[in-house]
Enzyme design. Sequence first.
Site, PDB file in Angstrom:
ATOM      1  N   ASN A  20      -1.133  23.716 -89.514  1.00 37.23           N
ATOM      2  CA  ASN A  20      -1.279  24.903 -90.361  1.00 37.23           C
ATOM      3  C   ASN A  20      -2.485  24.673 -91.264  1.00 37.23           C
ATOM      4  O   ASN A  20      -2.401  23.940 -92.249  1.00 37.23           O
ATOM      5  CB  ASN A  20      -0.001  25.109 -91.197  1.00 37.23           C
ATOM      6  CG  ASN A  20      -0.143  26.288 -92.149  1.00 37.23           C
ATOM      7  OD1 ASN A  20      -1.106  27.054 -92.067  1.00 37.23           O
ATOM      8  ND2 ASN A  20       0.803  26.433 -93.067  1.00 37.23           N
ATOM      9  N   TRP A  21      -3.584  25.313 -90.904  1.00 31.32           N
ATOM     10  CA  TRP A  21      -4.821  25.093 -91.667  1.00 31.32           C
ATOM     11  C   TRP A  21      -4.827  25.841 -92.995  1.00 31.32           C
ATOM     12  O   TRP A  21      -5.736  25.671 -93.798  1.00 31.32           O
ATOM     13  CB  TRP A  21      -6.027  25.525 -90.816  1.00 31.32           C
ATOM     14  CG  TRP A  21      -6.374  24.563 -89.732  1.00 31.32           C
ATOM     15  CD1 TRP A  21      -5.829  23.326 -89.513  1.00 31.32           C
ATOM     16  CD2 TRP A  21      -7.374  24.740 -88.713  1.00 31.32           C
ATOM     17  NE1 TRP A  21      -6.421  22.728 -88.421  1.00 31.32           N
ATOM     18  CE2 TRP A  21      -7.370  23.578 -87.909  1.00 31.32           C
ATOM     19  CE3 TRP A  21      -8.264  25.772 -88.391  1.00 31.32           C
ATOM     20  CZ2 TRP A  21      -8.233  23.423 -86.827  1.00 31.32           C
ATOM     21  CZ3 TRP A  21      -9.113  25.616 -87.307  1.00 31.32           C
ATOM     22  CH2 TRP A  21      -9.099  24.450 -86.534  1.00 31.32           C
ATOM     23  N   LYS A  22      -3.845  26.714 -93.209  1.00 28.45           N
ATOM     24  CA  LYS A  22      -3.777  27.492 -94.451  1.00 28.45           C
ATOM     25  C   LYS A  22      -5.119  28.200 -94.685  1.00 28.45           C
ATOM     26  O   LYS A  22      -5.748  28.636 -93.722  1.00 28.45           O
ATOM     27  CB  LYS A  22      -3.355  26.587 -95.616  1.00 28.45           C
ATOM     28  CG  LYS A  22      -2.062  25.803 -95.288  1.00 28.45           C
ATOM     29  CD  LYS A  22      -1.450  25.120 -96.469  1.00 28.45           C
ATOM     30  CE  LYS A  22      -0.159  24.420 -96.042  1.00 28.45           C
ATOM     31  NZ  LYS A  22       0.572  23.809 -97.151  1.00 28.45           N
TER      32      LYS A  22
ATOM     33  N   HIS B 146       6.358  31.620 -94.735  1.00 26.56           N
ATOM     34  CA  HIS B 146       5.951  30.353 -95.356  1.00 26.56           C
ATOM     35  C   HIS B 146       6.172  30.447 -96.869  1.00 26.56           C
ATOM     36  O   HIS B 146       5.960  31.496 -97.471  1.00 26.56           O
ATOM     37  CB  HIS B 146       4.479  30.071 -95.042  1.00 26.56           C
ATOM     38  CG  HIS B 146       4.089  28.660 -95.375  1.00 26.56           C
ATOM     39  ND1 HIS B 146       3.852  28.250 -96.667  1.00 26.56           N
ATOM     40  CD2 HIS B 146       3.913  27.562 -94.595  1.00 26.56           C
ATOM     41  CE1 HIS B 146       3.554  26.962 -96.663  1.00 26.56           C
ATOM     42  NE2 HIS B 146       3.582  26.517 -95.415  1.00 26.56           N
TER      43      HIS B 146
ATOM     44  N   GLU C 226       4.449  29.508 -99.257  1.00 27.42           N
ATOM     45  CA  GLU C 226       3.263  29.924-100.022  1.00 27.42           C
ATOM     46  C   GLU C 226       3.093  31.441 -99.983  1.00 27.42           C
ATOM     47  O   GLU C 226       2.503  32.024-100.888  1.00 27.42           O
ATOM     48  CB  GLU C 226       2.020  29.193 -99.484  1.00 27.42           C
ATOM     49  CG  GLU C 226       2.064  27.712 -99.850  1.00 27.42           C
ATOM     50  CD  GLU C 226       1.219  26.808 -98.985  1.00 27.42           C
ATOM     51  OE1 GLU C 226       0.441  27.300 -98.141  1.00 27.42           O
ATOM     52  OE2 GLU C 226       1.343  25.574 -99.147  1.00 27.42           O
TER      53      GLU C 226
ATOM     54  N   GLU D 261      10.871  23.465 -94.419  1.00 26.60           N
ATOM     55  CA  GLU D 261       9.809  22.932 -95.280  1.00 26.60           C
ATOM     56  C   GLU D 261      10.272  22.987 -96.726  1.00 26.60           C
ATOM     57  O   GLU D 261      10.099  24.020 -97.400  1.00 26.60           O
ATOM     58  CB  GLU D 261       8.547  23.789 -95.164  1.00 26.60           C
ATOM     59  CG  GLU D 261       7.858  23.713 -93.836  1.00 26.60           C
ATOM     60  CD  GLU D 261       6.377  24.067 -93.980  1.00 26.60           C
ATOM     61  OE1 GLU D 261       5.549  23.218 -93.648  1.00 26.60           O
ATOM     62  OE2 GLU D 261       6.067  25.172 -94.434  1.00 26.60           O
TER      63      GLU D 261
ATOM     64  N   GLY E  43       2.694  19.909 -99.726  1.00 21.82           N
ATOM     65  CA  GLY E  43       1.436  19.731-100.443  1.00 21.82           C
ATOM     66  C   GLY E  43       1.531  18.778-101.619  1.00 21.82           C
ATOM     67  O   GLY E  43       0.644  18.748-102.476  1.00 21.82           O
TER      68      GLY E  43
ATOM     69  N   SER F 253       4.191  17.192 -96.349  1.00 21.89           N
ATOM     70  CA  SER F 253       3.539  15.884 -96.534  1.00 21.89           C
ATOM     71  C   SER F 253       3.669  14.965 -95.318  1.00 21.89           C
ATOM     72  O   SER F 253       3.835  13.744 -95.454  1.00 21.89           O
ATOM     73  CB  SER F 253       4.065  15.200 -97.800  1.00 21.89           C
ATOM     74  OG  SER F 253       3.821  16.022 -98.928  1.00 21.89           O
TER      75      SER F 253
ATOM     76  N   GLY G 182       0.175  20.366 -92.794  1.00 22.24           N
ATOM     77  CA  GLY G 182      -0.826  21.071 -93.600  1.00 22.24           C
ATOM     78  C   GLY G 182      -2.061  20.203 -93.795  1.00 22.24           C
ATOM     79  O   GLY G 182      -2.906  20.070 -92.906  1.00 22.24           O
ATOM     80  N   GLY G 183      -2.149  19.579 -94.957  1.00 22.64           N
ATOM     81  CA  GLY G 183      -3.349  18.830 -95.341  1.00 22.64           C
ATOM     82  C   GLY G 183      -3.848  17.845 -94.286  1.00 22.64           C
ATOM     83  O   GLY G 183      -5.064  17.737 -94.052  1.00 22.64           O
TER      84      GLY G 183
HETATM   85  P1  13P Z   1       1.357  19.649 -96.277  1.00 23.84           P
HETATM   86  O1  13P Z   1       1.429  18.938 -94.963  1.00 23.84           O
HETATM   87  O2  13P Z   1      -0.026  19.704 -96.848  1.00 23.84           O
HETATM   88  O3  13P Z   1       2.394  19.122 -97.231  1.00 23.84           O
HETATM   89  O4  13P Z   1       1.743  21.175 -96.019  1.00 23.84           O
HETATM   90  C1  13P Z   1       2.911  21.454 -95.343  1.00 23.84           C
HETATM   91  C2  13P Z   1       2.906  22.883 -94.971  1.00 23.84           C
HETATM   92  O5  13P Z   1       3.006  23.744 -95.826  1.00 23.84           O
HETATM   93  C3  13P Z   1       2.747  23.223 -93.554  1.00 23.84           C
HETATM   94  O6  13P Z   1       3.042  24.555 -93.328  1.00 23.84           O
END
Ligand code: 13P
Length: 247
Positions: free
Chosen positions: A9-11, A94, A96, A163, A169, A208, A229-230
């Site tokens: 997930n590149w956000k 999600h 976010e 999640e 994050g 994470s 994510g990251g």
């Molecule tokens: P991180 O891996 O950066 O914690 O993000 C998780 C996420 O929100 C994936 O959708």
Amino acid sequence: MRKKIIAANWKMNMSASQAEFLLAALVPKISNTSAECLILPPFTSLYAVKKLLAGTGIALGAQNMHYMDNGPFTGEISPLMLKEAGVEYVLLGHSERRALGESGEMINLKVKSAVNHGIKPIICLGEPQEVRESGTELEFISNQLDEELGGICLCSEMLIAYEPIWATGTGCPADSADAQRCASFIRSYLAMKDSQCAQEIRILYGGSINSSNIASFLSQSDIDGALVGGASLNESFERIARYDEEF
Ligand code: 13P
């Protein structure tokens, strides 16, 4: 047997040119993994990424969509547009996006729409810190599932991503055994709706994830994948996608 899936997930990262640069290096390294790989770029990078993934076996997904096919919804993207862009999966609900005001009711409409259009929904849920501290996370998860899946027949093409918000994050992942406890609870919930589908639906963990902890999550019996994510934003994602190989 549920095939493992590793989703990036590149956000709100990776313009089309940045995506091209990263994938030129990454695609050859992740195109024949035992797990299915999935890239979820921002909308404006979908076409560039689609071209780079063609013929590689790596799947393409979107991070959101509207539930209507078209109409006066300024700034939204419809399932028909995603289909034309070659999208196979879509993230829905999600945390976010919920934080920006997306309601359970809206997510429910989106899940129905995705299924109707043959796009595989990855339905996200997970509790915030204060719920975890009060020990009511399973009740919270159950309420989110009620909202998201209300009036919907399960199908094996759906995916659920657990999640926890406190792990997203933050660099503080859940304990893998604890994530398994929540995934197992989710599967039992699904089994009350449809026992056959509950065995086929893939449940992902996100929060994470990195190359050091991925294997411990994916060794859990009810965790069938990871939503990253990251750690999906650079070439080291190879280590996550190849979590079951020696380096
Ligand atoms: P991180 O891996 O950066 O914690 O993000 C998780 C996420 O929100 C994936 O959708």
